[in-house]
Design a protein around this motif. Structure first.
Motif, mmCIF file in Angstrom:
data_model
loop_
_atom_site.group_PDB
_atom_site.id
_atom_site.type_symbol
_atom_site.label_atom_id
_atom_site.label_comp_id
_atom_site.label_asym_id
_atom_site.label_seq_id
_atom_site.Cartn_x
_atom_site.Cartn_y
_atom_site.Cartn_z
ATOM 1 N N GLN B 29 -39.226 -47.430 72.116
ATOM 2 C CA GLN B 29 -39.693 -46.812 73.255
ATOM 3 C C GLN B 29 -40.811 -46.158 72.798
ATOM 4 O O GLN B 29 -41.400 -46.165 71.214
ATOM 5 C CB GLN B 29 -38.528 -45.701 73.442
ATOM 6 N N ASP B 203 -42.066 -44.035 77.908
ATOM 7 C CA ASP B 203 -40.241 -44.009 78.708
ATOM 8 C C ASP B 203 -40.316 -42.401 79.177
ATOM 9 O O ASP B 203 -39.298 -42.726 80.337
ATOM 10 C CB ASP B 203 -39.845 -45.063 78.431
ATOM 11 N N THR B 218 -37.329 -38.782 81.678
ATOM 12 C CA THR B 218 -38.335 -39.899 82.402
ATOM 13 C C THR B 218 -39.449 -38.794 82.965
ATOM 14 O O THR B 218 -39.664 -38.074 83.100
ATOM 15 C CB THR B 218 -37.295 -40.174 83.048
#
Lengths: 379, 257
Positions: B29, B203, B218
């Motif tokens: 991520q 992300d 997010t």
């Protein structure tokens, strides 16, 4: 107002012509040669050969000139336990008892100060730093003068003054360390500022001692301890100095990559797995010990530890392993030459070493600075 | 490899710089840390690359407590691209990049063939191969930033942390650097000032304010008009990027009501 007509070439676009091509040829000249391990070994071997020749030549020169061939023969006789003829005994004694320890000491101190200079410049990240910036030389001078004036350490006989100098050097280092590490981390700026402050304080102590001294002997000593000289060299001091300086050179060389990383800054060093604080403390202990021993036998020979590192870096590049391989033999050759000039130029009087290192070193340094695009410390 | 900050607090000289920060960066991520100046972003990051020891709390890499690893071992797992003071030593670009291998090599051991290839590939990726023999001090700010990232990649870490990596970069290189991070497959924790770049590149985002994590999620969930006003004290409209759908902020220079 018109928009800029020329687009900046993009170095990283896919059309970059250099991508995927082999690396450009290594640059020609010394730096290119030194980029390879073989080249480095060759250069070091050449420097050691030059050093050997300088040592033998320097031992032969002086008030009584002895040819290199004769000198080599006497040296061989001394080392191998051979005999010399009766009429040669005087020359032999000059060579072996007086000049050899002196020249060897000069070589050792030149090598040691050069390597220590490299390490100190990297660990405090300052191009102006030299082995004495951390207060060691002032401590040694103050210790030596204190012993002379007070007559202390008399039990040590002829070594009393050197022992006093060494004790002073170590005391100064411990003081600098204790003050600059007072709050945990040993930051380069704290270290250098503390070193300068302690130096100034110890110089004042030394002046005070001299003024309070009954005779003029101490004044001459100050010149010796602050400018340096090998006049007091004897076989007695050599084993101790070698036992500290030679292993010290090896250890510093092995710190090569750690010094590279330290020179990048503490944050980066931490991210590359080098604990900057721990390494700086270990290095400080090592360079203080080496410098203390050297100053105790030769006084504070200025300039060598500042300029030899820079000159070597100009030639071989910044990587510390390379600099630390070349700087010791280069510094040794330089110091043997300087000592030779100091005892022959105005014979029978000896010039202080610091005078010659500066007179020779400054022009060489400034010329090299102008000729090379040397960027240590900014563009 | 997963990176976890658990209850991280940093107190220096009686001042709390980071307070009870917990944040997880999943394997592969890209998580951004945003917040006003002095909100503790860089301080939190420094704990991850071990320039700073947290007062309380733990940093875990792949479940292991970072503080229990040796400095060398953790430097093989976590690489950092940081804003260090100017470097005075004139390494060549090649030498500077090669220092990324320092945690993998004992003493002065020379780089092996694979490692030299690795350095060459990293320089290619960052478009600095043609600068290989140039002195680092002769480079522009943007070129130096790319040297730093190349060095971090050569470290072959599982986790990469970056502090303001887009400083000094023109827009082309900003976009390129962030795309490179996205494609690298590494677990990335990145401090960014530019909220729009952060929204496009990350992300998830964590928003820090006064050392506390205000919110994390997010970019769509985090970047709201209210939050931007509350944390940064500016008025902004949030629009959806016409090409990518990422939330983007349009700032208003009118004084806050």
């Amino acid at each position: 107002m018109s928009p800029p007509a020329i687009a900046a070439p993009s170095a990283s676009s896919a059309a970059d012509p250099s991508a995927g091509e082999p690396l450009p040829e290594p640059p020609s000249g010394t730096r290119g040669l030194l980029a390879s391990r073989k080249g480095l070994v060759l250069v070091c071997a050449a420097l050691f050969a030059v050093l050997l020749v300088s040592i033998v030549t320097a031992i032969g020169l002086g008030a009584a000139v002895i040819t290199p061939g004769e000198t080599a023969r006497y040296l061989w006789a001394a080392v191998s336990g051979g005999r010399v003829a009766a009429h040669e005994v005087t020359a032999y004694q000059i060579v072996w008892e007086i000049r050899t320890p002196r020249v060897l000491l000069a070589a050792l101190v030149g090598a040691g100060l050069s390597a220590v200079g490299v390490a100190v410049q990297a660990m405090v990240r300052n191009a102006l730093a030299d082995p004495f910036v951390l207060g060691v030389s002032s401590g040694a001078s103050a210790g030596a003068v204190a012993v002379t004036v007070t007559g202390g350490l008399a039990a040590l006989g002829v070594y009393a003054v050197s022992a006093g100098a060494f004790a002073g050097a170590l005391a100064a280092s411990v003081l600098v360390y204790a003050v600059s590490a007072g709050r945990g981390a040993l930051s380069p700026l704290r270290l250098i500022l503390t070193g300068v402050a302690v130096s100034l304080g110890l110089q004042a102590v030394m002046s005070l001692l001299i003024y309070s001294a009954p005779d003029g002997e101490a004044t001459g000593m100050v010149l010796y301890w602050t400018m340096g000289g090998f006049g007091a060299a004897s076989w007695g001091a050599l084993p101790v100095v070698s036992a500290v300086v030679l292993p010290g050179l090896v250890v510093l060389y092995r710190y090569g990559r750690a010094l590279d990383v330290l020179a990048l800054g503490d944050e980066t060093a931490a991210s590359l797995g080098i604990d900057p604080d721990r390494h700086r403390k270990a290095l400080l202990a090592l360079v203080s010990l080496m410098t203390g021993v050297m100053v105790a036998v030769s006084g504070a020979v200025a300039f060598v530890g500042l300029v030899v590192p820079h000159v070597v870096r100009m030639v071989v590049g910044a990587t510390h392993a390379r600099v630390l391989a070349v700087a010791p033999p280069a510094g040794a050759v330089f110091m043997v030459g300087v000592d030779l000039v100091s005892r022959t130029l105005m014979a029978p009087r000896e010039l202080p070493l610091g005078v010659i290192t500066a007179l020779v070193g400054v022009p060489v340094f400034l010329t090299l600075m102008r000729r090379r695009a040397y960027l240590f410390g900014g563009s | 490899m997963e990176l976890g900050l658990e209850g991280l607090s940093v107190v220096t000289d009686g001042r709390s710089l980071v307070r009870d920060l917990s944040l997880t960066v999943g394997t592969g991520q890209v998580v951004g840390l945003v917040g006003p100046n002095g909100s503790g972003k860089s301080t939190a990051l420094r704990c991850v690359y071990r320039a700073l020891r947290p007062s309380t709390g733990t940093v875990r890499v792949g479940g292991e407590d970072l503080s229990r690893l040796t400095a060398r071992r953790s430097a093989r797992l976590v690489a950092a691209m940081v804003q260090d003071g100017a470097v005075d030593v004139d390494f060549t670009v090649e030498e500077a990049v090669a220092l990324g291998r320092a945690p993998h090599l004992r003493g002065n051991r020379a780089l092996g063939r694979r490692e030299r290839d690795l350095c060459a590939r990293a320089m290619d990726r960052l478009g600095i191969r043609h600068l290989a023999r140039r002195g680092v001090l002769t480079l522009s700010g943007g070129e130096r930033q790319r040297v730093l990232l190349a060095r971090a990649l050569v470290q072959e870490p599982a986790i990469l942390v970056l502090d303001e990596p887009t400083n000094h970069l023109d827009v082309h290189h900003q976009v390129e650097l962030l795309s490179l991070l996205r494609d690298s497959g590494l677990t990335v924790l990145i401090v960014l000032h530019d909220l729009n770049l952060a929204a496009a590149a990350c992300d998830r985002l964590g928003v820090l304010h006064d050392g506390r994590l205000v919110t994390a999620g997010t970019p769509e969930a985090v970047l709201t008009t209210d939050l931007v006003h509350e944390v940064f004290g500016v008025r902004a409209a949030v629009v959806s990027h016409p090409l990518t759908g990422d939330p983007q902020l349009l700032y208003s220079l009118a004084p806050s009501p």
